[in-house]
Design a protein around this motif. Sequence first.
Motif, mmCIF file in Angstrom:
data_model
loop_
_atom_site.group_PDB
_atom_site.id
_atom_site.type_symbol
_atom_site.label_atom_id
_atom_site.label_comp_id
_atom_site.label_asym_id
_atom_site.label_seq_id
_atom_site.Cartn_x
_atom_site.Cartn_y
_atom_site.Cartn_z
ATOM 1 N N ALA A 114 -64.660 -9.772 -53.029
ATOM 2 C CA ALA A 114 -63.936 -10.939 -53.041
ATOM 3 C C ALA A 114 -62.553 -10.799 -53.612
ATOM 4 O O ALA A 114 -61.632 -11.117 -53.370
ATOM 5 C CB ALA A 114 -64.641 -12.064 -53.961
ATOM 6 N N ALA A 364 -68.999 -22.311 -45.102
ATOM 7 C CA ALA A 364 -69.246 -21.790 -46.312
ATOM 8 C C ALA A 364 -70.840 -21.921 -46.719
ATOM 9 O O ALA A 364 -71.329 -21.116 -47.376
ATOM 10 C CB ALA A 364 -68.515 -22.594 -47.458
ATOM 11 N N LEU A 367 -72.328 -19.138 -45.536
ATOM 12 C CA LEU A 367 -72.006 -17.718 -46.415
ATOM 13 C C LEU A 367 -73.143 -17.942 -47.601
ATOM 14 O O LEU A 367 -73.678 -16.913 -47.861
ATOM 15 C CB LEU A 367 -70.888 -17.682 -46.813
ATOM 16 N N VAL A 368 -73.456 -19.098 -47.858
ATOM 17 C CA VAL A 368 -74.349 -19.080 -49.367
ATOM 18 C C VAL A 368 -75.609 -18.714 -48.816
ATOM 19 O O VAL A 368 -76.350 -18.154 -49.578
ATOM 20 C CB VAL A 368 -74.597 -20.825 -49.631
ATOM 21 N N THR A 371 -75.252 -14.643 -47.687
ATOM 22 C CA THR A 371 -74.861 -13.910 -48.811
ATOM 23 C C THR A 371 -75.333 -14.242 -50.194
ATOM 24 O O THR A 371 -75.893 -13.226 -50.905
ATOM 25 C CB THR A 371 -73.176 -13.953 -48.939
ATOM 26 N N GLY A 372 -75.592 -15.406 -50.499
ATOM 27 C CA GLY A 372 -75.923 -16.090 -51.749
ATOM 28 C C GLY A 372 -77.372 -15.747 -51.990
ATOM 29 O O GLY A 372 -78.065 -15.409 -52.921
ATOM 30 N N LEU A 572 -64.759 -16.786 -47.587
ATOM 31 C CA LEU A 572 -65.717 -16.181 -48.289
ATOM 32 C C LEU A 572 -65.397 -15.900 -49.656
ATOM 33 O O LEU A 572 -66.035 -16.129 -50.566
ATOM 34 C CB LEU A 572 -65.859 -14.734 -47.709
ATOM 35 N N ALA A 575 -65.657 -19.206 -51.431
ATOM 36 C CA ALA A 575 -67.119 -19.615 -51.572
ATOM 37 C C ALA A 575 -67.706 -18.698 -52.877
ATOM 38 O O ALA A 575 -68.326 -19.400 -53.377
ATOM 39 C CB ALA A 575 -67.652 -19.372 -50.321
ATOM 40 N N TYR A 576 -67.324 -17.625 -52.629
ATOM 41 C CA TYR A 576 -68.027 -16.616 -53.935
ATOM 42 C C TYR A 576 -67.527 -17.323 -55.221
ATOM 43 O O TYR A 576 -68.152 -17.359 -56.205
ATOM 44 C CB TYR A 576 -67.411 -15.293 -53.648
ATOM 45 N N ILE A 580 -71.388 -18.752 -55.042
ATOM 46 C CA ILE A 580 -71.865 -18.448 -53.519
ATOM 47 C C ILE A 580 -73.495 -18.612 -53.316
ATOM 48 O O ILE A 580 -74.162 -18.602 -52.351
ATOM 49 C CB ILE A 580 -71.445 -17.005 -53.183
ATOM 50 N N THR A 581 -74.112 -19.098 -54.651
ATOM 51 C CA THR A 581 -75.546 -19.361 -54.230
ATOM 52 C C THR A 581 -76.076 -20.702 -54.687
ATOM 53 O O THR A 581 -77.045 -21.136 -54.677
ATOM 54 C CB THR A 581 -76.231 -18.390 -55.733
ATOM 55 N N GLY A 630 -69.073 -15.842 -60.418
ATOM 56 C CA GLY A 630 -68.798 -17.079 -59.840
ATOM 57 C C GLY A 630 -69.055 -18.305 -60.601
ATOM 58 O O GLY A 630 -69.605 -18.006 -61.658
#
Length: 673
Positions: A114, A364, A367-368, A371-372, A572, A575-576, A580-581, A630
């Motif tokens: 990021a 987003a 992505l959660v 990625t999260g 991204l 969001a991070y 991100i989670t 984050g």
Amino acid sequence: MSVFIQFVFLGLTLGAVYSVFATSLVGVYAATGIVNFAQGSVALWAAYTVAALRTDGTLVLPFGGSLRFGDVTSPMPMVLAVVVGVLSAGLLALLAHLLVFRPLRSAPPLANVAASVGLMLFLQALVVLRFDTDALFAQPVLPFKTFTLGNVVVNASDLIMGGTAVLVALLLWAYFRLTTTGVATRAASEDELAARLVGFSPDRLAAVVWVVTAMASGLIVVLGAYTIGLDPTSYTYYVVPALAVALVGRLTSFGVACAAGLLMGAFQAVLLWANTLEWWPSWAQAGLGDAIPFVVVVIALFVLGGKIPARGALTQVAMPEVRIPRLRPLPVAGVVGLAALAIALTSDSWRFGIVTSLILSLIALSLVLLTGYLGQISLASMAFAGTAGFTLSKATTEWHVPFPISIVLSAGLATLLGVGVGIPALRIRGAQLAVVTLAAAFAIQSFVFNNPSFTPYSGNLIGTPNLFGLDLSVRRGTDLITLRFSMLVLVVVTTTTLVVMRWMAGSTGRSFLAVRSNERAAASVGINVAATKLLGFALSAFLSGVAGCLIGYSRGQLSAASFSVVAGLSLLAIAYCGGITSVGGALVAGFIGPLGVFYVFLNQTLDLGQYYQVISAGGLLLMAVTNPVGAAGANAEMLRRLRRRRSEHSSTSARTPTVAPAKGLTSKVETHV
């Protein structure tokens, strides 16, 4: 045959840029374990610095004013201008190391990705703001000479560029292999603690590599800018083919990275020649050369992914903490009601910004999920959204697929593409997977979105959505965006978000978290790791596809600019930093994302729309450094501390003995009461 060979030589200049970028990436990775996506942006600053100095003697500073050397009629001498430009690249790299990456040395890999992406976007936006990019042009540095080899006319500048790339690779190889500090840098990459015990500072060793590689990248761009051309985007994204050839060398071999970079440039030049041949297919005349790096990346990582070394670290780094979402009716109703009220009370640009933020929050959220929860870093979310958007154009205007089946069909195609891009995740992970998905995004953008055979330059019209005779068109009369369409977006985004939250809280979410935590442990309890990863990519691509369809309906007509890779990278990173989670992080990312509410506020209220990318990217860098896990991770840590203090306070109170008051006092108090 002579024409073919001539184009091979013509490709040496571009190949030299790839080569030096690639060897620089190898050096930075060896010293820090970071995949530096900002390598091209740093070199871009050097190129524009030299162009400004050679035009009117102005040294443009990153912030504040500028320094003037001489007057307009006496620009700075060429050699001195090149030296200043190359030194400026080294200074920027040193500042990046000290202010951004050194504080993140113990952060999760995603934090470094990021931060690197944020730095890339920040420097690119800074170049556009600080330099008059429309008026500055690169001036020749290398001599105008040609000579003949057989029937082939060769430019001396192309050979000099190729020779410079080879020289840079040799010098970096010699530094890492033959010098004490270089060997110490390699040792520190494997065991930081051992390097400290023998008196070396890994941070100082890394700083040397940052500066040297940045200066080398700046030099090669300055030398080749007159031949290749100077614009504020190309060199920034040359990092993608450079990463491709660096991975061919397993991020360890300077020689292989150098040779592969030169071959990549020559091959792309040959493709340009092939475009002039009558038998060459029309669909392959645009973007094919940009798609080649993706193929190279996938092959290199699939073949060599298990052999690419990971940098030694002092501690085991974990991903940001996950808080399982809970479906609470009152908070959900409150958020949805607030969004509906905001839509109803606004109009034109503000309502469009709110709707855009809602759509971006859905991307987003993808992505959660991926990625999260699953731990798979993806930079191709906008490519999936664009695939669905352009498919929607075909579905509504040519195939006459009714709404909402058109969304399901288009998002389904994006899902298939997501599974295809996710296949490399079965073998690779972390920053290497980010490289694959970034290369895939550029390949899709160049070969599909910018290819007139697939997406005409005139634009792609989107049919009007209708449901049971109800007109849900985005525009009516002078309305920029209608209330009906805005509420449609709110309903789709809310419904999809609630379903995803249910997945996250159920068995699917638990499987994702198990794979993210430890793939071997997950497999030992019966979880199919490969199927879980592909499911994550499929669900993420489907969510992005739905969002892409909503973008298509909201625009009415699509172009490649609607789904730029830059927007995906920004989302991204945002969001991070937002979390991100967490679902809340997705909402924050949508609020700050491109053309969202934050952009409208900057543009309409503060008249600072042109500074959006600098402000957002700068904020990302600040957030990444101050909160490497984050906002969600920082909030979780704060809650843990509060609980710990509360428990400590409770236990202390329980251990404190109580003193009985005097009898007379007791009676008086009781009588008074």
